[in-house]
Write an enzyme that holds these catalytic residues in place. Structure first.
Site, PDB file in Angstrom:
ATOM      1  N   HIS A 120      17.191  16.290 -18.164  1.00 14.10           N
ATOM      2  CA  HIS A 120      17.303  16.406 -19.627  1.00 14.10           C
ATOM      3  C   HIS A 120      16.043  17.150 -20.039  1.00 14.10           C
ATOM      4  O   HIS A 120      14.994  16.550 -20.273  1.00 14.10           O
ATOM      5  CB  HIS A 120      17.411  15.030 -20.294  1.00 14.10           C
ATOM      6  CG  HIS A 120      18.682  14.313 -19.917  1.00 14.10           C
ATOM      7  ND1 HIS A 120      18.865  12.968 -20.094  1.00 14.10           N
ATOM      8  CD2 HIS A 120      19.834  14.760 -19.362  1.00 14.10           C
ATOM      9  CE1 HIS A 120      20.070  12.631 -19.656  1.00 14.10           C
ATOM     10  NE2 HIS A 120      20.673  13.699 -19.208  1.00 14.10           N
ATOM     11  N   ASP A 173      23.053  19.678 -12.210  1.00 15.84           N
ATOM     12  CA  ASP A 173      23.652  18.488 -12.831  1.00 15.84           C
ATOM     13  C   ASP A 173      25.163  18.690 -12.860  1.00 15.84           C
ATOM     14  O   ASP A 173      25.683  19.413 -13.712  1.00 15.84           O
ATOM     15  CB  ASP A 173      23.064  18.328 -14.246  1.00 15.84           C
ATOM     16  CG  ASP A 173      23.534  17.043 -14.936  1.00 15.84           C
ATOM     17  OD1 ASP A 173      24.261  16.255 -14.309  1.00 15.84           O
ATOM     18  OD2 ASP A 173      23.157  16.857 -16.110  1.00 15.84           O
ATOM     19  N   TYR A 180      37.234   8.439 -21.342  1.00 15.10           N
ATOM     20  CA  TYR A 180      37.079   7.151 -20.663  1.00 15.10           C
ATOM     21  C   TYR A 180      38.077   6.166 -21.264  1.00 15.10           C
ATOM     22  O   TYR A 180      38.028   5.889 -22.468  1.00 15.10           O
ATOM     23  CB  TYR A 180      35.637   6.641 -20.819  1.00 15.10           C
ATOM     24  CG  TYR A 180      34.642   7.719 -20.420  1.00 15.10           C
ATOM     25  CD1 TYR A 180      34.245   7.858 -19.093  1.00 15.10           C
ATOM     26  CD2 TYR A 180      34.161   8.637 -21.368  1.00 15.10           C
ATOM     27  CE1 TYR A 180      33.372   8.875 -18.716  1.00 15.10           C
ATOM     28  CE2 TYR A 180      33.303   9.656 -21.001  1.00 15.10           C
ATOM     29  CZ  TYR A 180      32.906   9.778 -19.672  1.00 15.10           C
ATOM     30  OH  TYR A 180      32.054  10.796 -19.306  1.00 15.10           O
ATOM     31  N   ASP A 192       0.823  -1.215   0.000  1.00 15.31           N
ATOM     32  CA  ASP A 192       0.000   0.000   0.000  1.00 15.31           C
ATOM     33  C   ASP A 192       0.858   1.267   0.000  1.00 15.31           C
ATOM     34  O   ASP A 192       0.405   2.336   0.387  1.00 15.31           O
ATOM     35  CB  ASP A 192      -0.964  -0.006   1.196  1.00 15.31           C
ATOM     36  CG  ASP A 192      -0.230   0.001   2.524  1.00 15.31           C
ATOM     37  OD1 ASP A 192       1.015  -0.108   2.530  1.00 15.31           O
ATOM     38  OD2 ASP A 192      -0.900   0.124   3.572  1.00 15.31           O
ATOM     39  N   GLU A 224      31.567  18.410 -15.355  1.00 12.00           N
ATOM     40  CA  GLU A 224      30.292  18.966 -15.833  1.00 12.00           C
ATOM     41  C   GLU A 224      29.856  20.154 -14.997  1.00 12.00           C
ATOM     42  O   GLU A 224      29.794  20.066 -13.770  1.00 12.00           O
ATOM     43  CB  GLU A 224      29.210  17.870 -15.756  1.00 12.00           C
ATOM     44  CG  GLU A 224      27.811  18.341 -16.096  1.00 12.00           C
ATOM     45  CD  GLU A 224      26.786  17.204 -16.120  1.00 12.00           C
ATOM     46  OE1 GLU A 224      27.018  16.181 -15.453  1.00 12.00           O
ATOM     47  OE2 GLU A 224      25.771  17.343 -16.832  1.00 12.00           O
ATOM     48  N   HIS A 278      29.649  10.226 -25.482  1.00 13.20           N
ATOM     49  CA  HIS A 278      28.328  10.848 -25.226  1.00 13.20           C
ATOM     50  C   HIS A 278      28.340  12.302 -25.684  1.00 13.20           C
ATOM     51  O   HIS A 278      29.386  12.847 -26.049  1.00 13.20           O
ATOM     52  CB  HIS A 278      27.960  10.733 -23.739  1.00 13.20           C
ATOM     53  CG  HIS A 278      28.975  11.316 -22.794  1.00 13.20           C
ATOM     54  ND1 HIS A 278      29.100  12.669 -22.566  1.00 13.20           N
ATOM     55  CD2 HIS A 278      29.914  10.715 -22.016  1.00 13.20           C
ATOM     56  CE1 HIS A 278      30.054  12.874 -21.678  1.00 13.20           C
ATOM     57  NE2 HIS A 278      30.580  11.709 -21.337  1.00 13.20           N
ATOM     58  N   GLU A 324      29.700  19.020 -20.434  1.00 14.88           N
ATOM     59  CA  GLU A 324      30.181  17.836 -19.734  1.00 14.88           C
ATOM     60  C   GLU A 324      31.025  16.885 -20.586  1.00 14.88           C
ATOM     61  O   GLU A 324      30.656  15.733 -20.801  1.00 14.88           O
ATOM     62  CB  GLU A 324      29.009  17.063 -19.138  1.00 14.88           C
ATOM     63  CG  GLU A 324      27.845  16.798 -20.095  1.00 14.88           C
ATOM     64  CD  GLU A 324      26.706  16.044 -19.404  1.00 14.88           C
ATOM     65  OE1 GLU A 324      26.979  14.976 -18.838  1.00 14.88           O
ATOM     66  OE2 GLU A 324      25.567  16.519 -19.455  1.00 14.88           O
ATOM     67  N   HIS A 353      23.258  19.288 -22.772  1.00 12.22           N
ATOM     68  CA  HIS A 353      21.802  19.143 -22.919  1.00 12.22           C
ATOM     69  C   HIS A 353      21.152  20.280 -22.153  1.00 12.22           C
ATOM     70  O   HIS A 353      21.758  20.860 -21.242  1.00 12.22           O
ATOM     71  CB  HIS A 353      21.333  17.774 -22.407  1.00 12.22           C
ATOM     72  CG  HIS A 353      21.732  17.464 -20.988  1.00 12.22           C
ATOM     73  ND1 HIS A 353      21.020  17.909 -19.892  1.00 12.22           N
ATOM     74  CD2 HIS A 353      22.790  16.773 -20.472  1.00 12.22           C
ATOM     75  CE1 HIS A 353      21.609  17.485 -18.780  1.00 12.22           C
ATOM     76  NE2 HIS A 353      22.700  16.799 -19.096  1.00 12.22           N
ATOM     77  N   ASP A 412      28.633  11.946 -10.566  1.00 10.81           N
ATOM     78  CA  ASP A 412      27.680  12.756 -11.347  1.00 10.81           C
ATOM     79  C   ASP A 412      26.419  12.827 -10.502  1.00 10.81           C
ATOM     80  O   ASP A 412      25.714  11.833 -10.341  1.00 10.81           O
ATOM     81  CB  ASP A 412      27.422  12.075 -12.699  1.00 10.81           C
ATOM     82  CG  ASP A 412      26.567  12.923 -13.639  1.00 10.81           C
ATOM     83  OD1 ASP A 412      25.828  13.800 -13.147  1.00 10.81           O
ATOM     84  OD2 ASP A 412      26.620  12.680 -14.852  1.00 10.81           O
ATOM     85  N   ARG A 432      34.956  12.740 -16.130  1.00 11.93           N
ATOM     86  CA  ARG A 432      33.985  13.680 -16.708  1.00 11.93           C
ATOM     87  C   ARG A 432      33.954  14.896 -15.797  1.00 11.93           C
ATOM     88  O   ARG A 432      34.034  14.755 -14.572  1.00 11.93           O
ATOM     89  CB  ARG A 432      32.588  13.050 -16.822  1.00 11.93           C
ATOM     90  CG  ARG A 432      31.532  14.004 -17.377  1.00 11.93           C
ATOM     91  CD  ARG A 432      30.258  13.297 -17.881  1.00 11.93           C
ATOM     92  NE  ARG A 432      29.502  12.637 -16.852  1.00 11.93           N
ATOM     93  CZ  ARG A 432      29.453  11.328 -16.667  1.00 11.93           C
ATOM     94  NH1 ARG A 432      30.126  10.523 -17.473  1.00 11.93           N
ATOM     95  NH2 ARG A 432      28.733  10.803 -15.694  1.00 11.93           N
ATOM     96  N   HIS A 437      26.369   4.753 -17.346  1.00  7.63           N
ATOM     97  CA  HIS A 437      25.190   4.865 -16.480  1.00  7.63           C
ATOM     98  C   HIS A 437      25.327   3.996 -15.233  1.00  7.63           C
ATOM     99  O   HIS A 437      24.354   3.427 -14.749  1.00  7.63           O
ATOM    100  CB  HIS A 437      23.913   4.518 -17.268  1.00  7.63           C
ATOM    101  CG  HIS A 437      23.613   5.524 -18.340  1.00  7.63           C
ATOM    102  ND1 HIS A 437      22.960   5.220 -19.508  1.00  7.63           N
ATOM    103  CD2 HIS A 437      23.904   6.850 -18.417  1.00  7.63           C
ATOM    104  CE1 HIS A 437      22.860   6.314 -20.257  1.00  7.63           C
ATOM    105  NE2 HIS A 437      23.438   7.307 -19.617  1.00  7.63           N
TER     106      HIS A 437
HETATM  107  N1  GLY Z   1      23.448  13.299 -15.035  1.00  7.31           N
HETATM  108  C1  GLY Z   1      22.925  13.059 -16.306  1.00  7.31           C
HETATM  109  C2  GLY Z   1      23.691  13.768 -17.301  1.00  7.31           C
HETATM  110  O1  GLY Z   1      24.778  14.248 -17.026  1.00  7.31           O
HETATM  111  O2  GLY Z   1      23.254  13.945 -18.400  1.00  7.31           O
HETATM  112 MN    MN Z   2      25.396  14.767 -15.060  1.00  8.21          MN
HETATM  113 MN    MN Z   3      24.279  16.228 -17.762  1.00  8.95          MN
END
Ligand code: GLY
Ligand code: MN
Ligand code: MN
Length: 432
Positions: A367, A275, A389, A41, A400, A356, A385, A360, A264, A398, A247
């Site tokens: 995102h 972020d 790697y 519940d 960011e 990547h 970012e 964004h 991150d 990384r 991820h």
């Molecule tokens: N933390 C997700 C990204 O950096 O896009």
């Molecule tokens: Mn991030």
């Molecule tokens: Mn990000």
């Protein structure tokens, strides 16, 4: 709410901009998110629909916003909120829910009804209107497993009002939510400042032998203490080669001296996201190779953020950042200059080490909702970012930050968060 009261002008101005983009004689119906069942519940912690929050500031389940700017029935029906009726029983078991007065003040909307007062009013308004705006999640990366309240109601409306024209609310939300107002930038700055405190706590407490989840605990401690509702997204705390799993969210390994930790994470404040990514040495000192790769990533980041300017666009930006990264990877001995010269341009070699995107949109969602193919404009907020790697060297880095596009240079909302090798090493050695 854990966050300070927000000036309702933010939501009034957002609604004014939204209705300015509606077609004549149209009604828009926007719903809150569902409470999501967890097990037995219990429910998952509630998170409001970013779109409903954007237009009302109402942060509670079972809310409907109706906008009908040309409503012939009278001014009081141009903006209506329906909320779940509260009563003494709910107050005892669940605690506070909006009264009509509180909902009205929060959203800056004078007409508030309980949900069970919806009919016959809503039917009458719909019959007066020619078009109905319905809201669906049009984030092009979203995986939609079940229909939202918005979609369920849209399907019912389409069945019932077969003669009406239906319109999509999302293109309007995309236009508006991409450009942040100064109220929104202030809330995002607060999310970034809380994230800064959490990172500084991590620098002061991290030691070899700790687990990744102990680092995570230090982050959530600082977030909660400062009025954040928690992580804006599932945090990545990745020691050693875990950093090369983009991820990675298990966060369950022991941190070893000599390894790096890629983190991150970002606080959510008043539903706005920060972020951040930072990479630090577990034992407080970078090796010469780690430092060389780190500084290469930092140079790419600094060059990239200077490209977050009015008139640029995501496609050209990503191409240019790729070129900058390419030359850093050649200097690090990871790519061969000749091979790069003869590479297939549609499959550039740098993607082996930097797979990547660089940026964004960021806002109510990590995102954030956006049109991808428009030029950068003042008020857009982007992450920056880049990363490198190298699993065979046990290195994943990384870095960011979050930046606002302005009429001049981008404004870095994370300018106070330690980033230089020397600063990180110094703060890690000044352990408490
Ligand atoms: N933390 C997700 C990204 O950096 O896009
Ligand atoms: Mn991030
Ligand atoms: Mn990000």
């Amino acid at each position: 709410m854990k966050y300070d009261k927000i000036n309702s002008n933010l939501f009034k101005e957002n609604r004014a901009r939204f209705v300015a983009q509606m077609k004549p004689n149209s009604i828009a119906i926007i719903h809150s998110n569902d409470m999501m069942s967890r097990n037995g519940d219990t429910h998952f912690a509630y998170r409001q629909s970013s779109d409903l929050f954007y237009l009302t500031g109402l942060d509670q389940e079972e809310v409907i916003l109706v906008l009908y700017p040309d409503c012939p029935r009278g001014n009081q029906f141009k903006e209506i909120v329906f909320t779940k009726a509260t009563n003494e029983h709910i107050a005892v078991w669940e605690g506070y829910k909006y009264t009509k007065e509180d909902a009205s003040q929060t959203a800056g909307i004078s007409t508030v009804f309980w949900l069970d007062e919806q009919q016959p009013l809503l039917n009458e308004l719909i019959l007066l209107a020619e078009r109905i705006y319905v809201n669906t999640n049009e984030n092009d990366r979203a995986v939609l497993d079940y229909p939202s309240r918005d979609v369920r109601h849209a399907l019912a409306l389409k069945k019932e009002y077969v003669g009406h024209h239906f319109e999509r609310a999302q293109p309007i939300f995309k236009n508006l939510r991409m450009i942040k107002s100064s109220y929104e930038i202030d809330l995002m700055q607060k999310a970034c400042d809380i994230t800064n405190s959490a990172f500084r706590r991590v620098l002061a407490t991290t030691q070899p032998g700790m687990t990744e989840y102990e680092v995570e605990a230090n982050i959530i401690y600082e977030f909660t203490r400062q009025g954040s509702s928690g992580h804006a997204y599932t945090p990545i705390i990745a020691g050693g080669s875990n950093a090369c799993v983009l991820h990675y969210i298990a966060n369950d390994q022991v941190l070893k001296a000599g390894d790096l930790i890629l983190m991150d994470f970002g606080a959510e404040y008043a539903n706005y996201a920060a972020d951040l990514s930072r990479t630090i040495p577990v034992n407080g000192r970078f090796t010469p190779r780690q430092k060389a790769v780190y500084n290469a990533v930092l140079r790419v980041k600094r060059a990239a953020e200077n490209l977050l300017v009015v008139g640029n666009n995501l496609a050209d930006y990503h191409k240019e950042v790729g070129r900058i990264m390419e030359s850093e990877l050649i200097n690090l001995g990871l790519l061969n200059k000749d091979a790069v010269r003869h590479q297939n341009p549609s499959r550039p070699l740098y993607k082996k080490y930097f797979m990547h995107g660089t940026s964004h949109h960021l806002g109510l969602d990590v995102h954030d909702l956006c049109h991808r193919y428009v030029d950068f404009a003042p008020g857009m907020v982007f992450t920056c970012e880049p990363g490198i790697y190298i699993p065979e060297e046990n290195i994943g880095i990384r870095i960011e930050d979050d930046l606002v596009v302005t009429n001049g240079k981008p404004l870095n909302l994370m300018a106070d968060i330690p980033i230089e090798v020397e600063e990180i090493e110094l703060l890690m050695q000044a352990k408490v």
